[in-house]
Motif scaffolding. Structure first.
Motif, short mmCIF file in Angstrom:
data_model
loop_
_atom_site.label_atom_id
_atom_site.label_comp_id
_atom_site.label_asym_id
_atom_site.label_seq_id
_atom_site.Cartn_x
_atom_site.Cartn_y
_atom_site.Cartn_z
N HIS A 22 0.82 -1.21 0.00
CA HIS A 22 0.00 0.00 0.00
C HIS A 22 0.86 1.26 0.00
CE1 HIS A 22 -2.90 -2.95 1.66
NE2 HIS A 22 -3.82 -2.19 1.09
N TRP A 23 0.39 2.29 -0.70
CA TRP A 23 0.97 3.63 -0.68
C TRP A 23 2.31 3.73 -1.41
CZ3 TRP A 23 -3.04 6.22 0.81
CH2 TRP A 23 -3.83 5.81 1.89
N ARG A 24 2.83 2.62 -1.88
CA ARG A 24 4.18 2.65 -2.49
C ARG A 24 4.13 2.44 -4.00
NH1 ARG A 24 3.75 1.54 2.68
NH2 ARG A 24 5.62 1.52 3.97
N GLY A 25 3.01 2.76 -4.64
CA GLY A 25 2.84 2.43 -6.05
C GLY A 25 3.94 2.94 -6.95
N ALA A 26 4.36 4.19 -6.76
CA ALA A 26 5.39 4.76 -7.62
C ALA A 26 6.72 4.03 -7.44
CB ALA A 26 5.56 6.25 -7.32
N TYR A 27 7.12 3.84 -6.19
CA TYR A 27 8.39 3.17 -5.91
C TYR A 27 8.35 1.71 -6.38
CZ TYR A 27 12.56 1.89 -3.19
OH TYR A 27 13.81 1.45 -2.80
N VAL A 28 7.25 1.02 -6.08
CA VAL A 28 7.09 -0.37 -6.50
C VAL A 28 7.20 -0.49 -8.02
CG1 VAL A 28 5.41 -2.24 -6.70
CG2 VAL A 28 5.79 -1.15 -4.48
N ALA A 29 6.56 0.43 -8.74
CA ALA A 29 6.60 0.37 -10.20
C ALA A 29 8.03 0.46 -10.72
CB ALA A 29 5.75 1.50 -10.79
N THR A 30 8.85 1.35 -10.12
CA THR A 30 10.23 1.48 -10.58
C THR A 30 11.04 0.23 -10.25
OG1 THR A 30 11.03 2.59 -8.54
CG2 THR A 30 10.17 3.99 -10.31
N LYS A 31 10.81 -0.35 -9.09
CA LYS A 31 11.60 -1.52 -8.70
C LYS A 31 11.17 -2.78 -9.46
CE LYS A 31 14.39 0.57 -5.92
NZ LYS A 31 15.79 0.77 -6.32
N PHE A 32 9.86 -2.93 -9.73
CA PHE A 32 9.44 -4.04 -10.57
C PHE A 32 10.06 -3.90 -11.97
CE2 PHE A 32 5.65 -6.64 -9.09
CZ PHE A 32 5.90 -6.46 -7.74
N ALA A 33 10.09 -2.69 -12.49
CA ALA A 33 10.71 -2.46 -13.80
C ALA A 33 12.20 -2.75 -13.77
CB ALA A 33 10.46 -1.03 -14.26
N LEU A 34 12.86 -2.35 -12.68
CA LEU A 34 14.29 -2.60 -12.55
C LEU A 34 14.58 -4.10 -12.49
CD1 LEU A 34 17.17 -1.51 -12.07
CD2 LEU A 34 16.67 -1.57 -9.61
N GLU A 35 13.73 -4.85 -11.79
CA GLU A 35 13.90 -6.30 -11.75
C GLU A 35 13.88 -6.89 -13.16
OE1 GLU A 35 13.85 -8.72 -9.01
OE2 GLU A 35 14.29 -7.08 -7.62
N GLY A 36 12.88 -6.50 -13.94
CA GLY A 36 12.76 -7.05 -15.28
C GLY A 36 13.92 -6.65 -16.18
N LEU A 37 14.29 -5.38 -16.13
CA LEU A 37 15.38 -4.89 -16.97
C LEU A 37 16.69 -5.58 -16.60
CD1 LEU A 37 15.58 -2.67 -19.22
CD2 LEU A 37 16.61 -1.22 -17.48
N THR A 38 16.92 -5.75 -15.31
CA THR A 38 18.16 -6.40 -14.85
C THR A 38 18.18 -7.87 -15.23
OG1 THR A 38 18.24 -4.85 -13.00
CG2 THR A 38 19.65 -6.78 -12.86
N ASP A 39 17.05 -8.55 -15.11
CA ASP A 39 17.00 -9.96 -15.50
C ASP A 39 17.33 -10.14 -16.98
OD1 ASP A 39 16.40 -10.95 -12.99
OD2 ASP A 39 14.23 -11.04 -13.33
N VAL A 40 16.77 -9.28 -17.82
CA VAL A 40 17.06 -9.38 -19.26
C VAL A 40 18.53 -9.09 -19.53
CG1 VAL A 40 16.58 -8.41 -21.53
CG2 VAL A 40 14.70 -8.87 -19.96
N LEU A 41 19.07 -8.06 -18.88
CA LEU A 41 20.48 -7.72 -19.08
C LEU A 41 21.37 -8.88 -18.65
CD1 LEU A 41 22.59 -5.58 -19.89
CD2 LEU A 41 22.52 -4.76 -17.52
N ARG A 42 21.02 -9.53 -17.54
CA ARG A 42 21.82 -10.68 -17.08
C ARG A 42 21.85 -11.79 -18.13
NH1 ARG A 42 18.86 -12.05 -13.25
NH2 ARG A 42 17.95 -13.91 -14.18
N LEU A 43 20.69 -12.06 -18.73
CA LEU A 43 20.63 -13.07 -19.78
C LEU A 43 21.46 -12.66 -20.99
CD1 LEU A 43 16.80 -13.90 -19.70
CD2 LEU A 43 18.67 -15.36 -18.87
N GLU A 44 21.36 -11.41 -21.36
CA GLU A 44 22.08 -10.93 -22.54
C GLU A 44 23.59 -10.88 -22.33
OE1 GLU A 44 18.44 -8.19 -24.35
OE2 GLU A 44 20.07 -7.24 -23.24
N MET A 45 24.01 -10.66 -21.10
CA MET A 45 25.44 -10.58 -20.80
C MET A 45 26.06 -11.94 -20.50
SD MET A 45 26.63 -7.43 -21.02
CE MET A 45 25.57 -7.19 -22.46
N ALA A 46 25.26 -13.00 -20.58
CA ALA A 46 25.77 -14.33 -20.24
C ALA A 46 26.89 -14.77 -21.17
CB ALA A 46 24.63 -15.35 -20.27
N ASP A 47 26.96 -14.22 -22.38
CA ASP A 47 28.04 -14.59 -23.30
C ASP A 47 29.24 -13.67 -23.17
OD1 ASP A 47 26.93 -12.31 -24.38
OD2 ASP A 47 26.80 -13.08 -26.43
#
Length: 275
Positions: free
Chosen positions: A141-166
């Protein structure tokens, strides 16, 4: 050779402790802050410090260039840490408030990371560590803005980790929360600027919950740990031969990571509502 790291958001809390902790561990630390006054204070504390403002592309480039000029063109690690909160019910948050918080909490991370990757490619190694949150795993509750940025950061970081695996570049998430810091106090100006709670249909809820949390003096949150707990996990992430994709800090991050995987959404919602 001494290993080097650039850390953002070092004026207080997690970044401040990480800068000093890594310096004690033998790293060459470039401790950056948005405000020059904070940088001056860190220099007085014995750290190498200069300004980096996530909302200013020129500032990001200048800060990285400064670090590279001091090392002869190399950088072993980056810890993206600087962030802020803008509390308020989602229905009361102007879209411009979301744009502002995303500039710092996500777009700035992305801008700096893209500039660092070519350096790490050229030198043949590197670690990029992004500071997420238990609120990157589950909502609150009450943390919608912060949560949105951190959920987005999780996804972006996960993709970057996959892409940097090589490559030899390791991409890692740190999952703190709750940690002793000034993030609650620092969120008050953003709340006062953007949220017209007096005219909200949730005014009574603001008065009975969020306003008390923001303005009343209170002790530590349940399960809260000092920033040094994050520093300990950060050092493990930086120095492990084979770092994990995620490092959890505090009991809630471990529990919520399990709960989000095994519970139906309705059950997880009920658990979070109960606090």
């Amino acid at each position: 050779m001494t290993r080097s790291i650039l850390i953002t958001g070092c004026s207080s809390g997690i970044g401040h402790d990480a800068a000093h902790g890594l310096a004690r561990a033998g790293w060459r630390v470039f401790a950056t802050c948005r405000a020059e006054a904070d940088c001056a204070r860190l220099r007085d504390e014995g750290l190498e410090s200069f300004a980096l403002d996530y909302t200013d592309a020129a500032s990001i480039r200048t800060a990285l260039d400064e670090a590279l000029s001091r090392t002869g063109g190399t950088l072993d690690a980056l810890f993206n840490n600087g962030a802020f909160g803008c509390p308020g019910a989602v229905e009361d948050l102007p879209t411009d408030a979301l744009r502002e918080i995303f500039e710092t909490n996500l777009f700035g991370y992305h801008e700096l990371t893209r500039l660092v990757i070519p350096v790490m490619r050229a030198q043949g190694h590197g670690r990029i560590v992004n500071c997420s949150s238990v609120l990157g795993l589950v909502p609150l509750h009450w943390r919608g803005a912060y949560v949105a940025t951190k959920f987005a950061l999780e996804g972006l970081t996960d993709v970057l980790r996959l892409e940097m695996a090589d490559t030899a570049i390791k991409v890692i998430l740190i999952e703190p929360g709750p940690i002793t810091s000034k993030i609650r106090v620092n969120s008050i100006p953003h709340f006062e600027r953007w949220v017209n709670w007096q005219e909200s249909p949730r005014r009574a809820q603001y008065e009975s919950t969020l306003l008390k949390r923001l303005y009343e003096k209170r002790g530590p949150d349940r399960f809260e740990l000092p920033a040094s707990a994050v520093t300990a996990k950060l050092i493990r992430a930086l120095e492990a031969d084979r770092p994990a994709p995620r490092y959890f800090v505090t009991t809630p991050t471990y529990l919520m990571n399990i709960a989000r995987r095994i519970l139906p959404t309705s059950a997880l919602d009920a658990l979070i509502r109960r606090g």
